[in-house]
Enzyme design. Structure first.
Site, mmCIF file in Angstrom:
data_model
loop_
_atom_site.group_PDB
_atom_site.id
_atom_site.type_symbol
_atom_site.label_atom_id
_atom_site.label_comp_id
_atom_site.label_asym_id
_atom_site.label_seq_id
_atom_site.Cartn_x
_atom_site.Cartn_y
_atom_site.Cartn_z
ATOM 1 N N SER B 661 48.635 8.056 89.911
ATOM 2 C CA SER B 661 48.574 7.608 88.524
ATOM 3 C C SER B 661 47.138 7.555 88.012
ATOM 4 O O SER B 661 46.906 7.404 86.828
ATOM 5 C CB SER B 661 49.239 6.241 88.386
ATOM 6 N N LYS B 704 50.107 -2.512 84.062
ATOM 7 C CA LYS B 704 48.769 -1.924 83.966
ATOM 8 C C LYS B 704 48.117 -2.280 82.632
ATOM 9 O O LYS B 704 46.960 -2.711 82.600
ATOM 10 C CB LYS B 704 48.872 -0.410 84.126
#
Lengths: 281, 820
Positions: B661, B704
């Site tokens: 990611s 996140k």
């Protein structure tokens, strides 16, 4: 017990020991009795002279009872066997006497069994022995020694069979005679053990029987005994043995010398019954 | 020309549960829900698996823990099992022929205990009846007759012999140990000295006579043992007849009761035979020696009890109280708990056992019905899995002692007759276990043909919202919680979507939801609310977050104190804020910004992933770096040497990292380093990248964003801060309320990115640049600057690689070419 009454005095009881089950029960009964009467016990073992003679015969053989094997007999072997039997008898006597804290003595005699026993019995007040000894025949209900004792002594005789417990009710044969009263005296004394006394009234008729019953009840009124009466007519005499068997009693007490019943009848009765008997004389 | 990426509107950040979709005020109004929601596939499989009656169609319910596998299975079974026929009872009885192999007896449901009680009463009755029979006068008389007969036989033989001897003047005399013959004289044994005096001939005659008599006696005595045996046989026969006569009426009564149970009748026959043979045990204590000799353990006091144990009935399964088919959940599926066991008792230091010490297992209890087991626990128990498979394959339950089987202990034990097994086993387990078993256990597929695959999420729509509300109502009722207000339900549904990690899904992890309900109920109780309100739910969620927040707060503190260096303003070349997710459990994960830096230099065309070099990066991370190197090489150095050496690193990372990611962030950092253009540190980036530069979806997007937002908030929102997320992740957004408020206020922004070029523009404020018709990027664009830098690297490398003379010539030529 009423002190005024004519008490049968037994201070020494002689018991014949031969290692048979019958003699063992005689020993037990004698020890009990000795304890009860505070009498002394004399154990006698007779080395059968016949056996010793037999052992000396050159061709004598013994067939072993449990193996059917034939073995040569000799004097040493026979003596050893008799000694062992005597030893065993003494041990049994000692053990039982000590258990009941009865004083005792033991002696070994040699000779014809009946004769030696009768001779020894002279010094005792009661002779106790098994109904039969180590006899060949089991059909006989009364052995030769016992028969001799019944017929030839004047002392009271106690005849025992194995497996009869002394705690069963005592059975008295009563015919109103002086001897019967003597027997009643002994029976009442012995019956204190379990408190029950069975009386077989030997009377000519019902009235007499009722009188006897009344007399006995009177005599024993202080004794706190449970009395059971049974009436026998002279007609019953043939079946006497059978009737007695049915009554399921323990020791039978009767008098054969001073009784209205003929001694022969009593002796036949004693022979026929496979039961312990105390002959009061 | 710069393509502008618009930040996401507030609507895209959170998908609300519209209150008008919930046509009620509180969950108390909602009727109970009879079905399992969101698990249509699994429920269908369960229905099929439970309904089908063929071998091997056992069920494996697979799915993560907490998705309601047990609830679903139990709910279905509780509806179905009571309508089925109850199974038969089973018991173990003594095997009179082979004691070590107890016999299994099948009886119609509820009959086993009755048989047990009847047998108990029978033995109690016999204890008075048999002694009575043997105590009777008739018996005593018969016994005496036999004894007398024997005695007479013996006596008669001896007497006959004795009489015969007497006729010859010889007497049969009893010696201390046997019999002997002696010649008589006047009734006395002949004296030895007289015998010697007899003539030789006469002596010889006597000796011969005696010898003959002895032989006859020996013959008679040899027959005695035979007579003895006859006597014993007669006695035995008499005893058996008396015993049989005494017990016949009692057994006849039993036989009548069980006239239709052939097995019971056979057993009763054996019992009768045994009682007759061992009648002595019912008599007084004097007979106990006899029973001991027959192999019955006898002990002072307990002898009687143990002797009569052989007639007991050990009820293994009693269905007298069972409604329909049994449903058994074995919490601890250990071998012994499943298969049953044989217990022992100690006697004088030795271990003994008998059939009354056989104890049933859950397979016995579930026989004829359903057995639910947790697969993980089953596999953790030694030998249990193999034993279960064996039982299912053989369709019978055999009780074996493990110690005996593996020769670990050696003691008296039993081999009970196996009991036929007809059970449907339902295993509950995680998916991984199912797939592992499928792959490695050849029996598994054969025995567990039906898989009920539980979903971890369900579609989110108006219907499922309502179903969820019903479910909340059910749970509240079941758990005795306060009912929930409509708004509270909506908040729970929204949280469920957040848990599923997708705004368009709801989680089926019911355990998390029911935990939330209980916690919200607790807070409602604390605040004396009659119903659970949205405030209580929020409080529960905040409390959950706070309880789990130690590490998160510690990390944030480190960043605020600049122990961990994360910039949230300014701009830096070759430095970017990546975003990582830390997962400390299913309910506890949070996002954290990480500084990623890139440096470039002349090299041989490689992108060095420092994490990988030191083995702190996982394979997926390495793959991501290689992909971005592939993109870089192909895009900027397709037809010239790729003379670059780049290093990439997660700064201040001391644990391992994995996942791809961060690959877009790494690429941005690399481009910034190559183009020598600074990146705005007010932005953070997540997303993976492919070889064509497209930005792809990642997981944990909400955490996140919130991780970076929290740091920015702590430092004060500047209005320029924001997060770049992959376009594909927009539908997963279920952000926290404070993030949404900040976005609404224009203080924070979420940018959906679909291509690297969009991202780099946003991060640098410089257009990425598109290829012109000559195949070049505009020189001032990012791409142009990167290309130029790479060309410079390539030339420098060539210069280093060629000798000085040749080098000059080449330079000349290149100058010429440059003028063209």
């Amino acid at each position: 017990m009423n002190e005024k009454r004519n008490r049968l005095i037994i201070q020494r009881i002689l018991v014949a020991l031969d290692g048979s089950p019958h003699s063992q029960s005689a020993l037990e009964a004698a020890v009990n009795l000795a304890g009860l009467l505070n009498a002394e016990l004399i154990g006698v073992f007779v080395e059968d002279i016949n056996l010793l003679r037999l052992a000396q015969l050159p061709f004598a053989h013994e067939i072993q009872a449990h193996t059917a094997v034939s073995e040569k007999l000799n004097m040493d072997r026979m003596k050893r066997q008799l000694r062992l039997q005597a030893q065993q008898a003494e041990e049994n006597l000692a053990q039982l006497a000590q258990q009941h804290t009865v004083s005792y003595s033991f002696r070994i005699m040699r000779g014809p069994v009946s004769a030696e026993l009768l001779a020894a019995a002279l010094e005792a007040d009661l002779l106790a022995l098994g109904r039969i000894s180590r006899s060949v025949s089991r059909k006989t209900r009364l052995g030769s020694t016992a028969r001799t004792a019944v017929n030839q002594t004047t002392h009271p005789v106690l005849l025992m069979s194995p497996n009869v417990a002394l705690d069963r009710p005592i059975l008295l044969v009563y015919d109103g005679s002086a001897g019967a009263n003597k027997a009643l005296d002994v029976a009442a004394y012995l019956a204190q053990g379990n408190g029950r006394l069975q009386v077989l009234l030997w009377a000519d008729n019902k009235q007499q029987a009722t009188d006897y019953q009344h007399a006995i009840t009177q005599t024993l009124q202080t004794e706190n005994l449970k009395l059971e009466f049974r009436y026998l007519t002279p007609a019953d005499s043939a079946n006497l043995a059978y009737i007695m068997k049915l009554s399921g009693m323990g020791l039978m007490v009767l008098n054969d010398t001073d009784s209205r019943l003929p001694a022969a009848t009593i002796h036949t009765l004693v022979e026929e019954l496979d039961h312990p008997v105390l002959l009061v004389r | 020309m710069m393509a502008t990426v618009t930040p996401l509107s507030v609507d895209a950040l959170y998908r609300r549960c519209e209150l008008n979709q919930l046509p009620f005020e509180t969950t108390a109004e909602l009727p109970p829900l009879d079905e399992i929601i969101g698990q249509e596939r699994a429920v269908e499989a369960i229905q099929f698996g439970i309904g089908i009656h063929h071998d091997g169609f056992n069920l494996f319910a697979l799915g993560p823990n907490g998705t309601g596998k047990y609830t679903a299975v139990a709910q279905f079974l509780n509806q179905k099992a009571p309508t089925e026929t109850p199974p038969d009872d089973w018991c173990y009885v003594n095997n009179f022929d082979q004691t070590h192999k107890p016999q299994a007896l099948r009886l119609p449901g509820g009959q086993a205990t009755i048989l047990r009680d009847k047998m108990k009463r029978l033995i109690e009755d016999l204890l008075t009846i048999i002694p009575g029979a043997f105590d009777s006068d008739e018996y005593q008389a018969q016994q005496k007759t036999i004894e007398e007969e024997f005695k007479e036989r013996q006596t008669q033989a001896l007497e006959e012999l004795s009489e015969a001897a007497l006729t010859k003047h010889i007497a049969l005399i009893r010696t201390p140990s046997g019999f002997a013959f002696a010649p008589l004289k006047e009734g006395e044994v002949l004296k030895p000295e007289e015998f010697v005096k007899l003539p030789q001939q006469e002596q010889q005659i006597i000796e011969n006579e005696v010898k003959n008599l002895q032989e006859t006696l020996q013959r008679i005595m040899e027959q005695v043992p035979q007579w003895q045996r006859e006597r014993q046989n007669k006695l035995k026969q008499l005893n058996h007849e008396v015993a049989r006569y005494a017990i016949t009426p009692l057994l006849a009564e039993m036989r009548q009761t069980y006239a239709e149970q052939t097995a019971v009748l056979t057993y009763l026959d054996a019992v009768e035979k045994d009682i007759i043979e061992n009648f002595g045990q019912f008599l007084a204590d004097t007979e106990s020696a006899e029973s001991e000799a027959n192999g019955l353990h006898s002990d002072e006091g307990s002898s009687k009890k143990q002797t009569f144990q052989r007639y007991q009935v050990n009820v293994m399964v009693d269905h007298s109280e069972t409604q329909g088919a049994p449903v058994v959940y074995e919490d601890k599926p250990a071998y012994l708990n499943l298969m049953g066991r044989i217990e022992h008792f100690s006697q004088m230091g030795n271990l003994f056992t008998n059939f009354t010490l056989i104890k049933p297992g859950s397979l016995h209890r579930a026989n004829g019905g359903y057995l639910i087991l947790d697969c993980r626990r089953l596999l953790l128990e030694p030998y249990a899995w193999e034993a279960l498979k064996q039982a299912l394959r053989a369709k019978q339950i055999s009780i074996e002692s493990l110690g005996q089987l593996y020769s670990l202990v050696s003691t008296v034990t039993l081999e009970p007759e196996p009991i036929p097994l007809n059970v449907k086993v339902i295993l509950l387990g995680e998916r991984q276990l199912y797939y592992l078993l499928t792959q490695y256990d050849p029996d598994f597929g054969e025995l567990f043909k039906v898989a009920a695959d539980f979903e971890d999420q369900m579609a989110r729509d108006e219907g499922s919202h309502l179903a969820y509300a019903h479910l909340i109502g059910d749970l509240a009722r079941k758990e005795n919680l306060k009912h929930f207000q409509k708004t509270a339900v909506a908040r729970i549904i929204e949280h469920s979507a957040r848990l599923s990690g997708d705004a368009s899904k709801l989680t089926t992890h019911m355990q998390s939801i029911s935990d939330l309900l209980r916690e919200a109920d607790y807070w409602a109780e604390q605040d004396a609310h009659e119903l659970v309100t949205v405030v209580d739910v929020q409080k529960a969620l905040d409390a959950q977050l706070h309880r789990a927040g130690r590490i998160r707060e510690q990390i944030q503190e480190s960043m605020l104190r600049e122990t961990l260096l994360i910039d949230t303003d300014g701009a830096q070349v070759g430095q970017i804020n990546g975003l990582a997710v830390y997962s400390l459990g299913p309910q506890n994960s949070f996002g954290k910004p990480s500084r990623i830096t890139a440096r470039v230099r002349l090299g041989k065309g490689e992108v060095i992933d420092i994490e990988r070099q030191v083995e702190m990066g996982g394979p997926i991370h390495s793959k991501g770096v290689m992909i971005l190197a592939g993109f870089l090489g192909a895009r900027y150095a397709g037809e010239r040497p790729f003379s670059l050496s780049a290093t990439l690193v997660f700064e201040q990372s001391y644990g391992g990292i994995d996942g791809d990611s961060a690959s877009s962030a790494e690429l941005y950092a690399l481009l910034s380093a190559l183009a020598d253009v600074p990146i705005k540190q007010s932005l953070a980036v997540t997303g993976s990248v492919n070889q064509h530069g497209q930005v792809q979806a990642i997981g944990g997007v909400n955490e996140k964003i919130e991780g970076f937002f929290d740091l920015c908030t702590a430092r004060g929102l500047s209005g320029t801060q924001g997060v770049l997320i992959p376009q594909a992740n927009v539908r997963h957004l279920m952000l926290r309320q404070d993030v949404i408020e900040a976005v609404r206020a224009g203080q924070f922004a979420i940018y959906p990115i679909s291509h690297i070029d969009e991202g780099i523009e946003l991060l640098t404020g410089i257009p990425a640049g598109a290829l012109n018709n000559k195949g070049n990027y505009p020189p001032k664009s990012i791409n142009g600057r990167v290309t130029t830098r790479l060309i410079t690297f390539a030339e420098k490398q060539r210069a280093f690689a060629t000798p000085p003379a040749k080098q000059k010539k080449q330079e000349k030529r290149r100058e010429g070419a440059g003028n063209e």
